[in-house]
Design a protein around this motif. Structure first.
Motif, PDB file in Angstrom:
ATOM      1  N   LEU A 139       7.552   4.215 -16.467  1.00 24.00           N
ATOM      2  CA  LEU A 139       7.522   3.548 -15.163  1.00 24.00           C
ATOM      3  C   LEU A 139       8.632   4.047 -14.252  1.00 24.00           C
ATOM      4  CD1 LEU A 139       6.680  -0.129 -16.175  1.00 24.00           C
ATOM      5  CD2 LEU A 139       5.157   1.602 -15.209  1.00 24.00           C
ATOM      6  N   ASP A 140       9.770   4.432 -14.822  1.00 23.84           N
ATOM      7  CA  ASP A 140      10.858   4.982 -14.013  1.00 23.84           C
ATOM      8  C   ASP A 140      10.380   6.154 -13.165  1.00 23.84           C
ATOM      9  OD1 ASP A 140      13.026   3.392 -14.447  1.00 23.84           O
ATOM     10  OD2 ASP A 140      13.917   4.620 -16.001  1.00 23.84           O
ATOM     11  N   GLU A 141       9.554   7.005 -13.756  1.00 22.39           N
ATOM     12  CA  GLU A 141       9.099   8.209 -13.078  1.00 22.39           C
ATOM     13  C   GLU A 141       7.840   7.978 -12.252  1.00 22.39           C
ATOM     14  OE1 GLU A 141       8.745  11.407 -15.846  1.00 22.39           O
ATOM     15  OE2 GLU A 141      10.618  10.947 -16.856  1.00 22.39           O
ATOM     16  N   MET A 142       7.233   6.808 -12.411  1.00 30.64           N
ATOM     17  CA  MET A 142       5.950   6.549 -11.764  1.00 30.64           C
ATOM     18  C   MET A 142       6.048   5.520 -10.641  1.00 30.64           C
ATOM     19  SD  MET A 142       2.443   5.440 -13.777  1.00 30.64           S
ATOM     20  CE  MET A 142       3.019   6.245 -15.266  1.00 30.64           C
ATOM     21  N   ALA A 143       6.958   4.551 -10.798  1.00 34.32           N
ATOM     22  CA  ALA A 143       6.967   3.394  -9.904  1.00 34.32           C
ATOM     23  C   ALA A 143       7.965   3.552  -8.757  1.00 34.32           C
ATOM     24  CB  ALA A 143       7.283   2.124 -10.688  1.00 34.32           C
ATOM     25  N   ASP A 144       7.669   2.850  -7.660  1.00 38.52           N
ATOM     26  CA  ASP A 144       8.582   2.748  -6.525  1.00 38.52           C
ATOM     27  C   ASP A 144       9.336   1.426  -6.554  1.00 38.52           C
ATOM     28  OD1 ASP A 144       7.626   5.191  -5.010  1.00 38.52           O
ATOM     29  OD2 ASP A 144       5.759   4.051  -5.084  1.00 38.52           O
ATOM     30  N   ASP A 145       8.659   0.374  -6.996  1.00 35.16           N
ATOM     31  CA  ASP A 145       9.202  -0.976  -6.992  1.00 35.16           C
ATOM     32  C   ASP A 145       8.945  -1.632  -8.336  1.00 35.16           C
ATOM     33  OD1 ASP A 145       9.818  -0.938  -4.069  1.00 35.16           O
ATOM     34  OD2 ASP A 145       7.637  -0.876  -3.904  1.00 35.16           O
ATOM     35  N   ALA A 146       9.672  -2.719  -8.603  1.00 36.23           N
ATOM     36  CA  ALA A 146       9.485  -3.435  -9.857  1.00 36.23           C
ATOM     37  C   ALA A 146       9.594  -4.929  -9.618  1.00 36.23           C
ATOM     38  CB  ALA A 146      10.513  -2.996 -10.898  1.00 36.23           C
ATOM     39  N   VAL A 147       8.743  -5.673 -10.342  1.00 40.83           N
ATOM     40  CA  VAL A 147       8.804  -7.128 -10.356  1.00 40.83           C
ATOM     41  C   VAL A 147       9.003  -7.529 -11.809  1.00 40.83           C
ATOM     42  CG1 VAL A 147       7.589  -9.284  -9.916  1.00 40.83           C
ATOM     43  CG2 VAL A 147       7.312  -7.354  -8.338  1.00 40.83           C
ATOM     44  N   PRO A 185       0.831  -1.211   0.000  1.00 43.74           N
ATOM     45  CA  PRO A 185       0.000   0.000   0.000  1.00 43.74           C
ATOM     46  C   PRO A 185       0.860   1.253   0.000  1.00 43.74           C
ATOM     47  CG  PRO A 185      -0.801  -1.571   1.625  1.00 43.74           C
ATOM     48  CD  PRO A 185       0.526  -2.079   1.159  1.00 43.74           C
ATOM     49  N   GLY A 186       0.388   2.272  -0.697  1.00 38.82           N
ATOM     50  CA  GLY A 186       1.107   3.531  -0.745  1.00 38.82           C
ATOM     51  C   GLY A 186       2.266   3.545  -1.715  1.00 38.82           C
ATOM     52  N   ARG A 187       2.398   2.481  -2.506  1.00 36.35           N
ATOM     53  CA  ARG A 187       3.510   2.393  -3.455  1.00 36.35           C
ATOM     54  C   ARG A 187       2.993   1.937  -4.821  1.00 36.35           C
ATOM     55  NH1 ARG A 187       8.459   2.681  -0.895  1.00 36.35           N
ATOM     56  NH2 ARG A 187       9.599   1.567  -2.527  1.00 36.35           N
ATOM     57  N   VAL A 188       3.727   2.320  -5.843  1.00 35.72           N
ATOM     58  CA  VAL A 188       3.424   1.905  -7.211  1.00 35.72           C
ATOM     59  C   VAL A 188       4.424   0.825  -7.592  1.00 35.72           C
ATOM     60  CG1 VAL A 188       3.221   2.623  -9.622  1.00 35.72           C
ATOM     61  CG2 VAL A 188       2.580   4.207  -7.788  1.00 35.72           C
ATOM     62  N   THR A 189       3.919  -0.333  -7.968  1.00 30.30           N
ATOM     63  CA  THR A 189       4.777  -1.452  -8.350  1.00 30.30           C
ATOM     64  C   THR A 189       4.634  -1.715  -9.840  1.00 30.30           C
ATOM     65  OG1 THR A 189       4.539  -2.469  -6.162  1.00 30.30           O
ATOM     66  CG2 THR A 189       5.309  -3.892  -7.953  1.00 30.30           C
ATOM     67  N   ALA A 190       5.755  -1.752 -10.534  1.00 25.03           N
ATOM     68  CA  ALA A 190       5.766  -2.021 -11.970  1.00 25.03           C
ATOM     69  C   ALA A 190       5.907  -3.513 -12.211  1.00 25.03           C
ATOM     70  CB  ALA A 190       6.918  -1.272 -12.631  1.00 25.03           C
ATOM     71  N   ARG A 203       0.676  10.075 -14.899  1.00 26.40           N
ATOM     72  CA  ARG A 203       1.738   9.896 -13.915  1.00 26.40           C
ATOM     73  C   ARG A 203       1.424  10.638 -12.624  1.00 26.40           C
ATOM     74  NH1 ARG A 203       5.743  11.029 -17.133  1.00 26.40           N
ATOM     75  NH2 ARG A 203       6.034  13.225 -16.574  1.00 26.40           N
ATOM     76  N   GLU A 204       0.962  11.871 -12.743  1.00 27.72           N
ATOM     77  CA  GLU A 204       0.636  12.655 -11.550  1.00 27.72           C
ATOM     78  C   GLU A 204      -0.539  12.051 -10.794  1.00 27.72           C
ATOM     79  OE1 GLU A 204      -0.006  16.544 -13.097  1.00 27.72           O
ATOM     80  OE2 GLU A 204       2.148  17.016 -13.257  1.00 27.72           O
ATOM     81  N   ALA A 244      -0.078   8.128  -2.940  1.00 27.40           N
ATOM     82  CA  ALA A 244       0.113   8.946  -1.741  1.00 27.40           C
ATOM     83  C   ALA A 244      -1.087   8.855  -0.812  1.00 27.40           C
ATOM     84  CB  ALA A 244       0.373  10.402  -2.131  1.00 27.40           C
ATOM     85  N   ALA A 245      -2.257   8.555  -1.390  1.00 22.61           N
ATOM     86  CA  ALA A 245      -3.468   8.394  -0.580  1.00 22.61           C
ATOM     87  C   ALA A 245      -3.557   7.009   0.048  1.00 22.61           C
ATOM     88  CB  ALA A 245      -4.708   8.655  -1.436  1.00 22.61           C
ATOM     89  N   GLY A 246      -2.551   6.161  -0.201  1.00 22.12           N
ATOM     90  CA  GLY A 246      -2.510   4.858   0.446  1.00 22.12           C
ATOM     91  C   GLY A 246      -2.943   3.684  -0.400  1.00 22.12           C
ATOM     92  N   LYS A 247      -3.246   3.911  -1.658  1.00 24.59           N
ATOM     93  CA  LYS A 247      -3.690   2.802  -2.505  1.00 24.59           C
ATOM     94  C   LYS A 247      -2.499   1.973  -2.976  1.00 24.59           C
ATOM     95  CE  LYS A 247      -7.802   5.271  -4.132  1.00 24.59           C
ATOM     96  NZ  LYS A 247      -8.674   4.580  -3.180  1.00 24.59           N
ATOM     97  N   THR A 248      -2.756   0.700  -3.223  1.00 24.80           N
ATOM     98  CA  THR A 248      -1.771  -0.195  -3.811  1.00 24.80           C
ATOM     99  C   THR A 248      -1.980  -0.183  -5.319  1.00 24.80           C
ATOM    100  OG1 THR A 248      -1.854  -1.637  -1.873  1.00 24.80           O
ATOM    101  CG2 THR A 248      -0.913  -2.562  -3.886  1.00 24.80           C
ATOM    102  N   ILE A 249      -0.921   0.100  -6.078  1.00 25.26           N
ATOM    103  CA  ILE A 249      -1.056   0.212  -7.530  1.00 25.26           C
ATOM    104  C   ILE A 249      -0.042  -0.701  -8.201  1.00 25.26           C
ATOM    105  CG2 ILE A 249      -1.020   1.771  -9.514  1.00 25.26           C
ATOM    106  CD1 ILE A 249      -1.670   4.055  -7.563  1.00 25.26           C
TER     107      ILE A 249
END
Length: 307
Positions: free
Chosen positions: A201-209, A32-37, A178-179, A186-191
């Protein structure tokens, strides 16, 4: 059946279609709260995995939890917390953009007034207010993508599954996407986002699988990927002077036809040191930057290793 988790977790997930093993063994965590690619080549099992996470396909084996719910065993509870955006808009093209969202709201048992209000909010959010009463079939590919995202957000889900959301979007719409994705995280959703546009994705994601041939081959943060050894491109006003200095300094480089050079560096600190030394040596450097995005280069390294 449920817990308080708002993320995504899979263990040993498998899915075959006859003799074709689309997903062989996927281990995935999205918080939650992070963007995963979700990164992988065509045919690697990304869409099949997303369909299972959305509860639209049942796995043959393994365990899936989305927002604490098993989507195969408890589909209704899972769908209440999941927003699913496929890579194509789908049917309903005779409905207007507003009618699409109102219909989806009704499917989630929202009252007509609440559904109408939510539709208006989302149309404004994805910049489709002017086309609210136009039939979906007149929308461009990019506009349909934006409507598809609005459709996924109707019930304010905890988890968003986005399959190629940037496909067909113009540059301004890509920035808006992206914004918006970052605000939702930032609102806590899992993406969880699957996309071929790795620079986005470089500019959007926090993590990658990273997955290949239906298997997870690596999981890491984007920051860690950026800190790994990768190619940087250096350019100078005098390519000859740059080449001579690189040779004298013992720095291995690949010279390009445009006069630039590609060097392998271990992250930003190594790049800063190279730039400092070049300038101190009198090389008129005009630019030094990664030759590609962090995820793109990490993906290409993995493909090279697998070959």
């Amino acid at each position: 059946m449920t817990d308080d988790g708002g993320g995504i977790s899979t263990r040993g997930v498998r899915r075959a279609f006859g003799a074709v093993h689309a997903v062989v063994d996927v281990e995935l965590e999205a918080r939650p709260g992070r963007v995963t690619a979700l990164v992988g080549p065509n045919g690697s099992g990304k869409t099949t995995l997303l369909l299972m996470l959305a509860g639209l396909l049942a796995p043959d084996a393994g365990e899936i939890r989305v927002a604490g719910v098993d989507p195969a065993a408890h589909g209704r509870a899972a769908r209440a917390r999941i927003g699913w955006m496929p890579d194509v808009f789908g049917t309903w093209e005779s409905l207007t953009a507003r009618e699409v969202l109102v219909t989806v709201a009704a499917a989630y048992r929202m009252t007509p007034d609440d559904g109408a209000r939510r539709a208006a909010e989302l149309l404004e959010l994805v910049h489709l207010t002017e086309l609210a009463d136009s039939p979906a079939h007149v929308l461009s590919r990019g506009q349909k993508q934006r409507l598809g995202l609005a459709r996924a957000l109707v019930h304010d889900p905890d988890v968003l599954l986005l399959d190629e959301p940037a496909s067909g979007l113009d540059p301004r719409s890509r920035v808006d996407l992206r914004e918006l994705v970052r605000r939702l995280a930032a609102a806590g959703k899992t993406i969880l986002i699957s996309s071929h546009v790795l620079t986005e994705l470089d500019e959007m994601a926090d993590d990658a699988v990273f997955i290949s041939q239906g298997r997870t081959v690596r999981s890491q943060s984007v920051d860690d990927a950026a800190a790994e050894r990768r190619a940087w491109r250096i350019a100078a006003l005098s390519p000859g002077l740059l080449t001579d200095w690189l040779t004298t300094a013992g720095t291995e480089a690949r010279l390009e036809d445009d006069g630039t050079a590609l060097v392998e560096l271990d992250g930003d600190e190594a790049a800063a040191a190279l730039l400092r030394d070049a300038v101190s040596a009198g090389v008129p450097v005009v630019s030094l930057a990664p030759a590609g995005g962090a995820l793109e280069q990490a993906y290409l390294r993995l493909e090279e290793e697998r070959r």
